[in-house]
Design a protein around this motif. Structure first.
Motif, PDB file in Angstrom:
ATOM      1  N   GLY A 108       0.775  -1.310   0.041  1.00  0.00           N
ATOM      2  CA  GLY A 108       0.048   0.125   0.090  1.00  0.00           C
ATOM      3  C   GLY A 108       0.905   1.198  -0.128  1.00  0.00           C
ATOM      4  N   ALA A 109       1.890   1.146   0.806  1.00  0.00           N
ATOM      5  CA  ALA A 109       2.694   2.517   0.899  1.00  0.00           C
ATOM      6  C   ALA A 109       3.646   2.668  -0.456  1.00  0.00           C
ATOM      7  CB  ALA A 109       3.731   2.205   2.041  1.00  0.00           C
ATOM      8  N   LEU A 110       3.850   1.412  -1.241  1.00  0.00           N
ATOM      9  CA  LEU A 110       4.383   1.561  -2.536  1.00  0.00           C
ATOM     10  C   LEU A 110       3.540   2.094  -3.399  1.00  0.00           C
ATOM     11  CD1 LEU A 110       6.726  -1.590  -2.398  1.00  0.00           C
ATOM     12  CD2 LEU A 110       7.435   0.636  -2.368  1.00  0.00           C
ATOM     13  N   GLU A 111       2.135   1.821  -3.290  1.00  0.00           N
ATOM     14  CA  GLU A 111       1.168   2.103  -4.173  1.00  0.00           C
ATOM     15  C   GLU A 111       0.880   3.773  -4.045  1.00  0.00           C
ATOM     16  OE1 GLU A 111      -1.964  -0.285  -3.398  1.00  0.00           O
ATOM     17  OE2 GLU A 111      -1.231  -1.957  -4.527  1.00  0.00           O
ATOM     18  N   ASP A 112       1.211   4.279  -2.858  1.00  0.00           N
ATOM     19  CA  ASP A 112       0.909   5.698  -2.665  1.00  0.00           C
ATOM     20  C   ASP A 112       2.127   6.385  -3.057  1.00  0.00           C
ATOM     21  OD1 ASP A 112      -1.484   5.327  -1.210  1.00  0.00           O
ATOM     22  OD2 ASP A 112      -0.456   5.365   0.993  1.00  0.00           O
ATOM     23  N   ALA A 113       3.185   5.813  -3.040  1.00  0.00           N
ATOM     24  CA  ALA A 113       4.527   6.579  -3.581  1.00  0.00           C
ATOM     25  C   ALA A 113       4.584   6.612  -5.048  1.00  0.00           C
ATOM     26  CB  ALA A 113       5.941   5.547  -3.244  1.00  0.00           C
ATOM     27  N   ALA A 114       3.858   5.545  -5.804  1.00  0.00           N
ATOM     28  CA  ALA A 114       3.728   5.479  -7.252  1.00  0.00           C
ATOM     29  C   ALA A 114       2.909   6.778  -7.413  1.00  0.00           C
ATOM     30  CB  ALA A 114       3.168   4.122  -7.660  1.00  0.00           C
ATOM     31  N   ARG A 115       1.603   6.693  -6.870  1.00  0.00           N
ATOM     32  CA  ARG A 115       0.590   7.818  -7.171  1.00  0.00           C
ATOM     33  C   ARG A 115       1.505   9.176  -6.855  1.00  0.00           C
ATOM     34  NH1 ARG A 115      -2.403   4.581  -3.724  1.00  0.00           N
ATOM     35  NH2 ARG A 115      -3.803   3.264  -4.808  1.00  0.00           N
ATOM     36  N   ALA A 116       2.195   9.496  -6.085  1.00  0.00           N
ATOM     37  CA  ALA A 116       2.945  10.560  -5.666  1.00  0.00           C
ATOM     38  C   ALA A 116       3.813  10.982  -6.818  1.00  0.00           C
ATOM     39  CB  ALA A 116       3.585  10.608  -4.420  1.00  0.00           C
ATOM     40  N   LEU A 117       4.357  10.056  -7.546  1.00  0.00           N
ATOM     41  CA  LEU A 117       5.133  10.296  -8.646  1.00  0.00           C
ATOM     42  C   LEU A 117       4.472  10.516  -9.895  1.00  0.00           C
ATOM     43  CD1 LEU A 117       7.731   7.490  -7.819  1.00  0.00           C
ATOM     44  CD2 LEU A 117       8.373   9.984  -7.728  1.00  0.00           C
ATOM     45  N   GLY A 118       3.049  10.361  -9.788  1.00  0.00           N
ATOM     46  CA  GLY A 118       2.123  10.546 -11.089  1.00  0.00           C
ATOM     47  C   GLY A 118       1.635   9.361 -11.701  1.00  0.00           C
ATOM     48  N   ALA A 119       1.843   8.261 -11.312  1.00  0.00           N
ATOM     49  CA  ALA A 119       1.476   6.936 -11.843  1.00  0.00           C
ATOM     50  C   ALA A 119      -0.064   6.829 -11.717  1.00  0.00           C
ATOM     51  CB  ALA A 119       2.279   5.817 -11.331  1.00  0.00           C
ATOM     52  N   ARG A 120      -0.504   6.270 -12.760  1.00  0.00           N
ATOM     53  CA  ARG A 120      -1.771   5.840 -12.547  1.00  0.00           C
ATOM     54  C   ARG A 120      -2.126   4.274 -12.602  1.00  0.00           C
ATOM     55  NH1 ARG A 120      -4.522   9.298 -17.109  1.00  0.00           N
ATOM     56  NH2 ARG A 120      -6.298   7.743 -16.698  1.00  0.00           N
ATOM     57  N   ARG A 121      -1.047   3.414 -12.888  1.00  0.00           N
ATOM     58  CA  ARG A 121      -1.242   2.056 -13.185  1.00  0.00           C
ATOM     59  C   ARG A 121       0.259   1.450 -12.533  1.00  0.00           C
ATOM     60  NH1 ARG A 121      -3.815  -1.924 -15.082  1.00  0.00           N
ATOM     61  NH2 ARG A 121      -2.869  -3.645 -16.072  1.00  0.00           N
ATOM     62  N   MET A 122       0.148   0.345 -11.751  1.00  0.00           N
ATOM     63  CA  MET A 122       1.191  -0.223 -11.304  1.00  0.00           C
ATOM     64  C   MET A 122       1.208  -1.690 -11.945  1.00  0.00           C
ATOM     65  SD  MET A 122       3.460   0.147  -8.651  1.00  0.00           S
ATOM     66  CE  MET A 122       3.070   0.544  -7.013  1.00  0.00           C
ATOM     67  N   VAL A 123       2.548  -1.903 -12.402  1.00  0.00           N
ATOM     68  CA  VAL A 123       2.945  -3.295 -13.171  1.00  0.00           C
ATOM     69  C   VAL A 123       4.048  -3.993 -12.363  1.00  0.00           C
ATOM     70  CG1 VAL A 123       2.111  -2.543 -15.229  1.00  0.00           C
ATOM     71  CG2 VAL A 123       4.472  -2.242 -14.698  1.00  0.00           C
ATOM     72  N   LEU A 124       4.190  -5.262 -12.269  1.00  0.00           N
ATOM     73  CA  LEU A 124       5.421  -5.867 -12.004  1.00  0.00           C
ATOM     74  C   LEU A 124       5.662  -7.260 -12.779  1.00  0.00           C
ATOM     75  CD1 LEU A 124       4.738  -8.329  -9.859  1.00  0.00           C
ATOM     76  CD2 LEU A 124       3.208  -6.589  -8.926  1.00  0.00           C
ATOM     77  N   ASN A 125       6.526  -7.835 -12.593  1.00  0.00           N
ATOM     78  CA  ASN A 125       7.111  -8.982 -13.205  1.00  0.00           C
ATOM     79  C   ASN A 125       7.700 -10.067 -12.034  1.00  0.00           C
ATOM     80  OD1 ASN A 125      10.236  -9.082 -13.251  1.00  0.00           O
ATOM     81  ND2 ASN A 125       9.382  -7.196 -14.501  1.00  0.00           N
ATOM     82  N   THR A 126       7.412 -10.961 -12.050  1.00  0.00           N
ATOM     83  CA  THR A 126       7.915 -12.171 -11.049  1.00  0.00           C
ATOM     84  C   THR A 126       7.922 -13.265 -11.755  1.00  0.00           C
ATOM     85  OG1 THR A 126       7.851 -12.790  -8.542  1.00  0.00           O
ATOM     86  CG2 THR A 126       5.876 -12.839  -9.750  1.00  0.00           C
ATOM     87  N   ARG A 127       8.465 -14.358 -10.849  1.00  0.00           N
ATOM     88  CA  ARG A 127       8.638 -15.875 -11.139  1.00  0.00           C
ATOM     89  C   ARG A 127       7.476 -16.634 -10.836  1.00  0.00           C
ATOM     90  NH1 ARG A 127      14.247 -15.673  -8.628  1.00  0.00           N
ATOM     91  NH2 ARG A 127      13.361 -17.723  -7.596  1.00  0.00           N
ATOM     92  N   LEU A 128       7.317 -17.805 -11.089  1.00  0.00           N
ATOM     93  CA  LEU A 128       6.192 -18.642 -10.917  1.00  0.00           C
ATOM     94  C   LEU A 128       6.537 -19.110  -9.518  1.00  0.00           C
ATOM     95  CD1 LEU A 128       5.380 -20.297 -14.461  1.00  0.00           C
ATOM     96  CD2 LEU A 128       4.165 -18.682 -13.169  1.00  0.00           C
ATOM     97  N   ASP A 129       7.650 -19.368  -9.099  1.00  0.00           N
ATOM     98  CA  ASP A 129       8.007 -20.286  -8.172  1.00  0.00           C
ATOM     99  C   ASP A 129       8.014 -19.166  -6.854  1.00  0.00           C
ATOM    100  OD1 ASP A 129      10.500 -18.797  -8.911  1.00  0.00           O
ATOM    101  OD2 ASP A 129      11.566 -19.724  -7.313  1.00  0.00           O
TER     102      ASP A 129
END
Length: 162
Positions: A108-129
């Motif tokens: 949640g805090a990272l999403e807030d930080a992204a919004r503060a930077l002007g982002a409207r969408r968060m994306v990420l990549n990860t591994r299946l394991d």
């Protein structure tokens, strides 16, 4: 800053002693799980070399450290990819603090930080394991999306409107 249930989450330079130790622990865990053996100190050093963490400062990103009480217990970053999207990266909670609610608070805090930077969408990549991470993202409103980037350790991609 977010403070609740013993957790305090705030921006911190990625190269402080606590942030560096957390980043090393993060890389150690993901590399060790991938290789199915403990990562060596040299492998951790190599993995952290030129990893782009210097971009996790405004205006291109943000790095957060979470403390449980006085103990550094979690970290994560957001990186602006373009005017609309931020990428979630290096999300990590030390094993001793898992199950205490810190991961969802960090997210949640990272999403807030992204919004503060002007982002409207968060994306990420990860591994299946990395099942625990994938479960965290799904529980917090992320959905699988088409690949937006490629790399050897990228197997599944998620996104969320902010």
């Amino acid at each position: 800053m977010t403070v609740t249930t013993g957790w305090a989450l705030r921006p911190e330079p990625y190269d402080t002693a606590d942030a560096t130790a957390l980043r090393r622990d993060y890389y150690d865990e993901v590399a060790s799980r991938y290789w199915k053996r403990p990562a060596t100190a040299a492998e951790i050093d190599e993995g952290l070399t030129n990893d782009g963490v210097e971009l996790l400062v405004p205006p291109t990103g943000q790095f957060l450290v979470g403390r449980y009480g006085d103990e550094p217990a979690a970290c994560g970053g957001v990186l602006l990819l373009d005017a609309e999207r931020a990428e979630l990266t290096r999300v990590f909670v030390r094993p001793a603090y898992r199950g205490s609610g810190g991961a969802a608070l960090l997210l949640g805090a990272l999403e807030d930080a992204a919004r503060a930077l002007g982002a409207r969408r968060m994306v990420l990549n990860t591994r299946l394991d990395l099942i625990e991470a994938r479960t965290l993202y799904l529980r917090n409103g992320y959905a699988e999306i088409p690949a937006y980037c490629e790399g050897p350790y990228m197997e599944v991609w998620y996104g969320k409107e902010l």
